[in-house]
Scaffold this motif. Structure first.
Motif, PDB file in Angstrom:
ATOM      1  N   VAL A 170       0.840  -1.205   0.000  1.00  0.00           N
ATOM      2  CA  VAL A 170       0.000   0.000   0.000  1.00  0.00           C
ATOM      3  C   VAL A 170       0.871   1.251   0.000  1.00  0.00           C
ATOM      4  O   VAL A 170       0.622   2.201  -0.762  1.00  0.00           O
ATOM      5  N   ALA A 183       2.463   1.617  -3.430  1.00  0.00           N
ATOM      6  CA  ALA A 183       1.472   2.031  -4.426  1.00  0.00           C
ATOM      7  C   ALA A 183       1.240   3.534  -4.369  1.00  0.00           C
ATOM      8  O   ALA A 183       1.133   4.195  -5.404  1.00  0.00           O
ATOM      9  N   ARG A 188       3.183   5.913  -7.066  1.00  0.00           N
ATOM     10  CA  ARG A 188       2.081   6.293  -7.954  1.00  0.00           C
ATOM     11  C   ARG A 188       1.689   5.182  -8.935  1.00  0.00           C
ATOM     12  O   ARG A 188       1.597   5.385 -10.140  1.00  0.00           O
ATOM     13  N   TRP A 189       1.485   3.993  -8.363  1.00  0.00           N
ATOM     14  CA  TRP A 189       1.069   2.875  -9.198  1.00  0.00           C
ATOM     15  C   TRP A 189      -0.350   3.100  -9.684  1.00  0.00           C
ATOM     16  O   TRP A 189      -1.183   3.641  -8.963  1.00  0.00           O
ATOM     17  N   PRO A 190      -0.666   2.604 -10.882  1.00  0.00           N
ATOM     18  CA  PRO A 190      -2.075   2.585 -11.291  1.00  0.00           C
ATOM     19  C   PRO A 190      -2.849   1.638 -10.369  1.00  0.00           C
ATOM     20  O   PRO A 190      -2.272   0.734  -9.768  1.00  0.00           O
ATOM     21  N   TRP A 191      -4.151   1.828 -10.299  1.00  0.00           N
ATOM     22  CA  TRP A 191      -4.956   1.025  -9.371  1.00  0.00           C
ATOM     23  C   TRP A 191      -4.813  -0.462  -9.624  1.00  0.00           C
ATOM     24  O   TRP A 191      -4.773  -1.263  -8.694  1.00  0.00           O
ATOM     25  N   TRP A 192      -4.721  -0.867 -10.909  1.00  0.00           N
ATOM     26  CA  TRP A 192      -4.644  -2.296 -11.218  1.00  0.00           C
ATOM     27  C   TRP A 192      -3.351  -2.909 -10.689  1.00  0.00           C
ATOM     28  O   TRP A 192      -3.323  -4.073 -10.296  1.00  0.00           O
ATOM     29  N   ALA A 211      -1.696  -1.944  -7.941  1.00  0.00           N
ATOM     30  CA  ALA A 211      -1.838  -2.092  -6.492  1.00  0.00           C
ATOM     31  C   ALA A 211      -2.691  -3.313  -6.152  1.00  0.00           C
ATOM     32  O   ALA A 211      -2.330  -4.108  -5.274  1.00  0.00           O
ATOM     33  N   VAL A 212      -3.797  -3.481  -6.856  1.00  0.00           N
ATOM     34  CA  VAL A 212      -4.674  -4.634  -6.605  1.00  0.00           C
ATOM     35  C   VAL A 212      -3.943  -5.938  -6.944  1.00  0.00           C
ATOM     36  O   VAL A 212      -3.993  -6.907  -6.184  1.00  0.00           O
TER      37      VAL A 212
END
Length: 104
Positions: free
Chosen positions: A59, A62, A66-70, A72-73
């Motif tokens: 977390v 991420a 600045r990871w994209p949401w995908w 991080a998931v």
């Protein structure tokens, strides 16, 4: 590589290592000629802590990187099946997700 990327890589490796130890411990507990619970007793709690640390570091990485949401998931889901954090970390490194990313 960004320092947070390095932390993520180290924690991903440690999480995979403890998963491997737990799998060996479960094999020795259920399938060895002379069953022993020592491996599960040792690696069970260690892996539990490693898993929780991996979730927190994921977390933080991420957000910081600045990871994209995908991403991080995907990184969070990678901790569930055994040893998946290693190939995910290698893939993230190749895609440049472990380095500093420019602001949007």
């Amino acid at each position: 590589m960004h320092p947070m990327g390095r932390v993520f890589a180290v924690v991903a490796l440690f999480e995979a290592f403890t998963w491997a130890g737990l799998l060996v411990g479960m094999y020795l507990k259920y399938h060895a000629a002379e069953p022993t619970t020592a491996g599960v007793a040792l690696f069970g709690p260690v892996h539990g802590v490693a898993f929780m640390v991996y979730v927190v570091v994921t977390v933080l990485a991420a957000v910081k990187l600045r990871w994209p949401w995908w991403a991080a998931v995907l990184a969070l889901l990678a901790a569930v099946p055994p040893l998946v954090t290693l190939p995910l970390e290698w893939w993230f490194k190749r895609r440049g997700l472990l380095g500093a990313r420019p602001a949007a």
